[in-house]
Design a protein around this motif. Sequence first.
Motif, short mmCIF file in Angstrom:
data_model
loop_
_atom_site.label_atom_id
_atom_site.label_comp_id
_atom_site.label_asym_id
_atom_site.label_seq_id
_atom_site.Cartn_x
_atom_site.Cartn_y
_atom_site.Cartn_z
N SER A 293 0.81 -1.16 -0.07
CA SER A 293 -0.27 0.07 0.00
C SER A 293 0.83 1.26 0.16
O SER A 293 2.07 1.12 0.53
CB SER A 293 -0.98 0.13 1.28
OG SER A 293 -0.25 -0.36 2.44
N PHE A 294 -0.01 2.21 -0.51
CA PHE A 294 0.90 3.71 -0.73
C PHE A 294 -0.12 4.62 -0.19
O PHE A 294 -1.23 4.68 -0.17
CB PHE A 294 1.17 4.02 -2.21
CG PHE A 294 2.21 3.23 -2.80
CD1 PHE A 294 3.47 3.43 -3.11
CD2 PHE A 294 1.80 1.81 -3.33
CE1 PHE A 294 4.26 2.65 -3.82
CE2 PHE A 294 2.68 1.15 -4.02
CZ PHE A 294 3.99 1.44 -4.22
N LEU A 295 0.58 5.78 0.64
CA LEU A 295 -0.21 6.92 0.87
C LEU A 295 0.22 8.15 0.44
O LEU A 295 1.35 8.37 0.64
CB LEU A 295 -0.21 6.77 2.66
CG LEU A 295 -1.29 7.81 3.16
CD1 LEU A 295 -2.66 7.21 3.09
CD2 LEU A 295 -1.09 7.63 4.70
N PHE A 296 -0.61 8.73 -0.27
CA PHE A 296 -0.27 10.24 -0.96
C PHE A 296 -0.75 10.92 -0.09
O PHE A 296 -2.24 11.03 -0.01
CB PHE A 296 -0.56 10.07 -2.54
CG PHE A 296 -0.27 9.16 -3.10
CD1 PHE A 296 1.18 8.76 -3.30
CD2 PHE A 296 -0.83 8.02 -3.51
CE1 PHE A 296 1.69 7.66 -4.13
CE2 PHE A 296 -0.39 6.76 -4.23
CZ PHE A 296 0.61 6.40 -4.42
N THR A 297 -0.35 12.07 0.66
CA THR A 297 -0.74 13.09 1.51
C THR A 297 -0.99 14.51 0.82
O THR A 297 -1.40 15.33 1.82
CB THR A 297 -0.14 13.21 2.65
OG1 THR A 297 1.19 13.31 2.40
CG2 THR A 297 0.07 11.48 3.29
N GLY A 298 -0.33 14.72 -0.32
CA GLY A 298 -0.33 16.23 -0.58
C GLY A 298 0.39 17.14 0.39
O GLY A 298 1.42 16.69 0.88
N ASP A 299 -0.24 18.21 0.95
CA ASP A 299 0.32 18.92 1.88
C ASP A 299 -0.56 19.03 2.95
O ASP A 299 -0.62 20.03 4.15
CB ASP A 299 0.42 20.52 1.36
CG ASP A 299 1.62 20.80 0.40
OD1 ASP A 299 2.43 19.92 0.22
OD2 ASP A 299 1.63 21.99 0.01
N ALA A 300 -1.20 17.95 3.53
CA ALA A 300 -2.21 17.73 4.52
C ALA A 300 -1.48 18.12 5.78
O ALA A 300 -0.10 17.45 5.87
CB ALA A 300 -2.81 16.52 4.66
N GLU A 301 -1.76 18.95 6.71
CA GLU A 301 -1.15 19.24 7.95
C GLU A 301 -1.79 18.58 9.10
O GLU A 301 -2.59 17.77 8.91
CB GLU A 301 -1.17 20.78 8.20
CG GLU A 301 -0.43 21.36 6.80
CD GLU A 301 0.04 23.06 7.20
OE1 GLU A 301 -0.80 23.67 8.20
OE2 GLU A 301 0.46 23.68 6.23
N LYS A 302 -1.29 18.95 10.24
CA LYS A 302 -1.61 18.33 11.69
C LYS A 302 -3.11 18.36 11.78
O LYS A 302 -3.71 17.29 12.16
CB LYS A 302 -1.15 19.46 12.91
CG LYS A 302 0.28 19.14 12.82
CD LYS A 302 0.94 20.03 14.02
CE LYS A 302 2.51 20.19 13.90
NZ LYS A 302 3.16 21.07 14.76
N GLU A 303 -3.93 19.27 11.37
CA GLU A 303 -5.31 19.15 11.48
C GLU A 303 -6.09 18.15 10.88
O GLU A 303 -6.76 17.30 11.26
CB GLU A 303 -6.20 20.68 11.03
CG GLU A 303 -7.51 20.84 11.31
CD GLU A 303 -8.10 22.05 10.95
OE1 GLU A 303 -9.10 22.33 10.88
OE2 GLU A 303 -7.30 23.07 10.68
N SER A 304 -5.62 18.20 9.42
CA SER A 304 -6.23 17.17 8.65
C SER A 304 -5.76 15.61 9.16
O SER A 304 -6.61 14.68 9.06
CB SER A 304 -6.03 17.31 7.32
OG SER A 304 -6.22 16.12 6.43
#
Length: 467
Positions: A293-304
């Motif tokens: 599995s792969f996780l792509f997170t963009g620029d998601a920060e602590k809140e997300s």
Amino acid sequence: MYKKFLSVFLTVLLLLSFAGPTYAGNTTIIINGQNVTFDQQPIIMNGTTLVPMRAFFEALGAKVDWDQSTKTVIGTRDNTTVQLTIGSKIGKVNGQNHALAVEAQIVNGYTYIPLRFVGEALGDEVNYSNGVITINSNKAPPIGKLTVSYIDVGQGDSILVQAPSGKNMLIDAGIPEMGNTVVSYLKSKGISKLDVVVATHPHDDHIGGMPDVINTFDIGTFYMPKATTNTNAFENLLNSLKNKNVNSMYVKAGNNIDLGSNITTQFLAPNSSSYDNLNNYSAVIKLTYKNVSFLFTGDAEKESEQEMLNKGYNLKADVLKVGHHGSDTSTTADFLKAVSPKYAVISVGKNNDYGHPNQSVLDRLNNAVIKVFRTDLNGTVIATTDGNTISFNVNPTNTTSDNISGNTSAEKVYVDANGHGLIKGNINSKGEKIYHLPGDPWYDRTKAEAWFKTEAEAKAAGYRPVK
């Protein structure tokens, strides 16, 4: 009579020997099945086809740089660097010398380079038949395998997923100036259609190159979060989608993407309708192929990240695309623990103004014994998996040994007691980037422009070993 004929014949040969290049107007160049033309025609010299420098490198999906001080062309694709100096019959591939039949040269104000040498140096197959030059690169993943390319777009993100089904997904496209780089890379993989395109969030370093992509390829479905911003990049994106009538959808956590059998691809964020920071609108995608599995997170920060934890999503992934280029706004300890990756990829520009990646993030990754790849050090990082094992095209930047299969190998690491690199990189009087290992006779007599832990890091940054 015979003497007169011989005299004329020798005179013609002498004149031809001083003749300039012949323009190859009748030569057809096909790259990965597509007919390619250049603003400047190819030329023939001594039986060798030369092509315009920048246009040819970019058509092969390579980044190209020009060192004015040394008159040197530097082309880079994946983990291969090709160097050609004007007037020199020695070309370099990853620092190794190769003889050239015809040197790179400037003709009528344009720089020309030998076609076959450059194509084969980058690992492509080059064939010539009846005036047609065909160049084929390793376009598609091997049968039954999935590849993920973390494309080096400097300070930005762009990720290509090629599924065994033949479907392709692009996540982000870097800043506007990197649009052509992304397009060239996709073409080098033989791609004509993108089944899925995701703009994680409307920041320039993620959507800037999208108009070039949209205008070049057939697009199946385009996804983006329901967020707006007042920038030229965002306006250009919307106009390109409208002008091409692309099927567009808003990202919604829980929705799935169809990339073929044995693959599940799901949006895990955003989970709220409104955020104060555009980064938290980032589309987060988890892709699972069989057991990998792969996780792509963009620029998601602590809140997300906290929202995803609160939702109870299964965040476990083998490979994590580190959020926000390694900024300390992301990749919290709790989130990293939930993902628990074996490998992490940081998409980041060399010597960027933001100090990315942040040392605290690197420390968290290192303390968790996660193998880290960085586009600023490794260039484009390519992961290939059959659904059970993963291989990479380059070595991780932070490990003394690894069990990764594929083109990687264990490499000696040079660090001091505090973990700082001891390989010294300097630029000599000729403008060449050279690295020196501890114990090298010149080690203490060189000015350090950069420090590296492994020779792979130094090579990825464009430095060569001392002769």
